[in-house]
Design a protein around this motif. Structure first.
Motif, PDB file in Angstrom:
ATOM      1  N   THR A  23      54.443  -2.702   6.440  1.00  0.00           N
ATOM      2  CA  THR A  23      53.967  -1.864   5.337  1.00  0.00           C
ATOM      3  C   THR A  23      53.675  -2.706   4.106  1.00  0.00           C
ATOM      4  OG1 THR A  23      55.272  -0.031   6.207  1.00  0.00           O
ATOM      5  CG2 THR A  23      54.509   0.155   3.935  1.00  0.00           C
ATOM      6  N   LEU A  24      54.563  -3.630   3.797  1.00  0.00           N
ATOM      7  CA  LEU A  24      54.341  -4.501   2.636  1.00  0.00           C
ATOM      8  C   LEU A  24      53.119  -5.395   2.830  1.00  0.00           C
ATOM      9  CD1 LEU A  24      57.999  -5.540   1.736  1.00  0.00           C
ATOM     10  CD2 LEU A  24      56.470  -4.047   0.433  1.00  0.00           C
ATOM     11  N   GLN A  25      52.930  -5.908   4.049  1.00  0.00           N
ATOM     12  CA  GLN A  25      51.766  -6.745   4.325  1.00  0.00           C
ATOM     13  C   GLN A  25      50.476  -5.940   4.170  1.00  0.00           C
ATOM     14  OE1 GLN A  25      51.350  -8.091   8.356  1.00  0.00           O
ATOM     15  NE2 GLN A  25      50.146  -9.870   7.744  1.00  0.00           N
ATOM     16  N   CYS A  26      50.491  -4.719   4.657  1.00  0.00           N
ATOM     17  CA  CYS A  26      49.316  -3.853   4.529  1.00  0.00           C
ATOM     18  C   CYS A  26      49.016  -3.563   3.060  1.00  0.00           C
ATOM     19  CB  CYS A  26      49.535  -2.564   5.293  1.00  0.00           C
ATOM     20  SG  CYS A  26      48.153  -1.417   5.164  1.00  0.00           S
ATOM     21  N   ALA A  27      50.046  -3.257   2.294  1.00  0.00           N
ATOM     22  CA  ALA A  27      49.855  -2.977   0.867  1.00  0.00           C
ATOM     23  C   ALA A  27      49.285  -4.195   0.145  1.00  0.00           C
ATOM     24  CB  ALA A  27      51.174  -2.544   0.241  1.00  0.00           C
ATOM     25  N   HIS A  28      49.774  -5.356   0.502  1.00  0.00           N
ATOM     26  CA  HIS A  28      49.277  -6.594  -0.113  1.00  0.00           C
ATOM     27  C   HIS A  28      47.801  -6.806   0.231  1.00  0.00           C
ATOM     28  CE1 HIS A  28      49.367 -10.620  -1.736  1.00  0.00           C
ATOM     29  NE2 HIS A  28      48.909 -11.098  -0.589  1.00  0.00           N
ATOM     30  N   GLN A  29      47.440  -6.603   1.493  1.00  0.00           N
ATOM     31  CA  GLN A  29      46.042  -6.739   1.902  1.00  0.00           C
ATOM     32  C   GLN A  29      45.152  -5.731   1.187  1.00  0.00           C
ATOM     33  OE1 GLN A  29      44.603  -9.070   3.927  1.00  0.00           O
ATOM     34  NE2 GLN A  29      46.605 -10.062   3.873  1.00  0.00           N
ATOM     35  N   MET A  30      45.660  -4.523   1.021  1.00  0.00           N
ATOM     36  CA  MET A  30      44.877  -3.503   0.322  1.00  0.00           C
ATOM     37  C   MET A  30      44.690  -3.864  -1.150  1.00  0.00           C
ATOM     38  SD  MET A  30      46.241   0.018   2.053  1.00  0.00           S
ATOM     39  CE  MET A  30      45.225   1.069   1.033  1.00  0.00           C
ATOM     40  N   ASP A  31      45.730  -4.438  -1.765  1.00  0.00           N
ATOM     41  CA  ASP A  31      45.603  -4.870  -3.152  1.00  0.00           C
ATOM     42  C   ASP A  31      44.572  -5.981  -3.302  1.00  0.00           C
ATOM     43  OD1 ASP A  31      47.475  -3.056  -4.033  1.00  0.00           O
ATOM     44  OD2 ASP A  31      49.117  -4.504  -4.117  1.00  0.00           O
ATOM     45  N   LEU A  32      44.563  -6.896  -2.337  1.00  0.00           N
ATOM     46  CA  LEU A  32      43.650  -8.037  -2.418  1.00  0.00           C
ATOM     47  C   LEU A  32      42.220  -7.679  -2.043  1.00  0.00           C
ATOM     48  CD1 LEU A  32      45.768 -10.944  -0.872  1.00  0.00           C
ATOM     49  CD2 LEU A  32      45.257 -10.538  -3.278  1.00  0.00           C
ATOM     50  N   TYR A  33      42.054  -6.927  -0.952  1.00  0.00           N
ATOM     51  CA  TYR A  33      40.721  -6.757  -0.378  1.00  0.00           C
ATOM     52  C   TYR A  33      40.226  -5.316  -0.329  1.00  0.00           C
ATOM     53  CZ  TYR A  33      42.012 -11.398   1.179  1.00  0.00           C
ATOM     54  OH  TYR A  33      42.428 -12.693   1.224  1.00  0.00           O
ATOM     55  N   GLY A  34      41.089  -4.373  -0.653  1.00  0.00           N
ATOM     56  CA  GLY A  34      40.683  -2.973  -0.622  1.00  0.00           C
ATOM     57  C   GLY A  34      40.954  -2.329   0.725  1.00  0.00           C
ATOM     58  N   PRO A  35      40.889  -1.006   0.763  1.00  0.00           N
ATOM     59  CA  PRO A  35      41.237  -0.286   1.994  1.00  0.00           C
ATOM     60  C   PRO A  35      40.261  -0.515   3.146  1.00  0.00           C
ATOM     61  CG  PRO A  35      40.623   1.243   0.235  1.00  0.00           C
ATOM     62  CD  PRO A  35      40.649  -0.124  -0.355  1.00  0.00           C
TER      63      PRO A  35
END
Length: 86
Positions: A23-35
């Protein structure tokens, strides 16, 4: 007998940490690159987290024996709720 209980607790701890880290990795990816760019991470969470959570609940029910499926504990309700998500 206590060794198997300790193993179940350790496995549950590992499963919960795996779900948390995904979940944290997904949130980080979303912060960096968007959904849109993070779709693969979102999809992996949708598959992995309910599976890992169900495994943890299953172990807890097994450890509590008959009480695990009674309405006295929250485990029966948690199991039924997670079963619909799986």
């Amino acid at each position: 007998q206590h060794g198997s209980v300790q193993k179940d607790i350790a496995d549950s701890f590992a499963d919960l940490n795996a779900a948390r880290l995904l979940t944290l990795q997904c949130a980080h990816q979303m912060d960096l690159y968007g959904p849109r760019a993070s779709r693969q991470y979102i999809s992996s969470i949708k598959v992995a987290v309910p599976h890992l959570t169900m495994a943890v609940i299953d172990r807890a029910v097994q450890l509590h024996g008959g009480a695990g499926v009674s309405q006295d504990l929250v485990l029966a309700k948690a199991w039924a709720s997670m079963r619909t998500l799986r």
